[in-house]
Structure formats: structure tokens, C-alpha cells
Scaffold this active site. Structure first.
Site: not given
Ligand code: THU
Length: 128
Positions: A41, A43, A52, A54, A85, A88
């Protein structure tokens, strides 16, 4: 026994850029020819632009020439292990309707099929 896909996801989790949530995610994908692609991930100060793990891994796989995914491993620090999520799930389904998704946490792992995660999916076949 070590699983190269799990090891790849663990390694890339360390590279996550998550200064706002502090929640690191590593994803590793295995394609139908056995290649491995990873993503973490990423940000952003403009929070909604976060990518994300994935979806980062899917874009790496497609850029590497892949079209069919057979396994995905996600590493987080969540217990119980965290599933992908909704966004994804949809993006993974595009290239892996028969995918096995394994979520690895600090204490245990959980495995699902793509169909369990995204029943009645809207996919490429709807547009064929
Ligand atoms: N996140 C992912 O990388 N994958 C997911 O399927 C759920 C959330 C990350 C996004 C963000 O940087 C952190 O997790 C918190 O939501």
C-alpha cells in the site's frame, strides 16, 4: 516449509508507505506461468489517493505481461487476518476469477476462493 509467495508478500509488506494509517499491507500474486508480482500500500497526504497493496500488485502483474492470476497472498498485522477490500476484490476478479486468496496474519492464515469473496461478480464476461 517456506512458501515463496508468502515470503514475497512478507518482504514487500516492509516496503509499505503507510505513514497515516500505520497499517502495512503486502500482496504477492502468482500467475498461471508461476511468475510472482508484488505490491504494497502507498498512502498519500491527500488520503483518498491511497493505493491498496493488492491493486498495486495487479498493475505490476499486468505491466509484466500477465493476464491470469492463480494465487494471491496478503500479509497484514491483523488478527484475524484481513481480507481484501471490496475495490481490490473487484480488480483481482478481473484477472483471477478462479483465484485462491490467502490472508496471512501474525498468528494464523485464512484462505478463500475469489467466488467466496465476490459472489455474483460483474466481470469481463458481462461485456463479451
Ligand atoms: N489497504 C490495502 O492495502 N488493502 C486492502 O485491501 C485494505 C486496505 C490499505 C489502504 C491503507 O493504506 C491502509 O490499508 C488502511 O486502510
Amino acid at each position: 516449509m517456506t512458501d515463496p509467495l508468502v515470503e514475497a508478500a512478507r518482504a514487500v509488506q516492509q516496503r509499505a508507505y503507510a505513514p497515516y494509517s500505520g497499517y502495512r499491507v503486502g500482496a504477492a500474486l502468482e500467475t498461471d506461468d508461476g511468475s510472482i508480482y508484488v505490491g504494497c500500500n502507498v498512502e498519500n497526504a491527500s488520503y483518498g489517493l491511497t493505493i491498496c497493496a493488492e491493486r498495486a500488485a495487479v498493475t505490476a502483474a499486468v505491466a509484466g505481461g500477465a493476464r491470469r492470476l492463480r494465487r494471491a497472498v496478503l500479509v497484514t498485522d491483523s488478527d484475524p487476518p484481513a481480507a481484501p477490500c471490496g475495490a481490490c476484490r473487484q480488480v483481482l476478479n478481473e484477472f483471477g476469477p478462479d483465484l485462491t486468496v490467502e490472508a496471512v496474519g501474525p498468528a494464523r492464515s485464512v484462505r478463500w476462493t475469489m467466488r467466496e469473496l465476490l459472489p455474483n461478480a460483474f466481470g469481463p464476461e458481462q461485456l463479451a
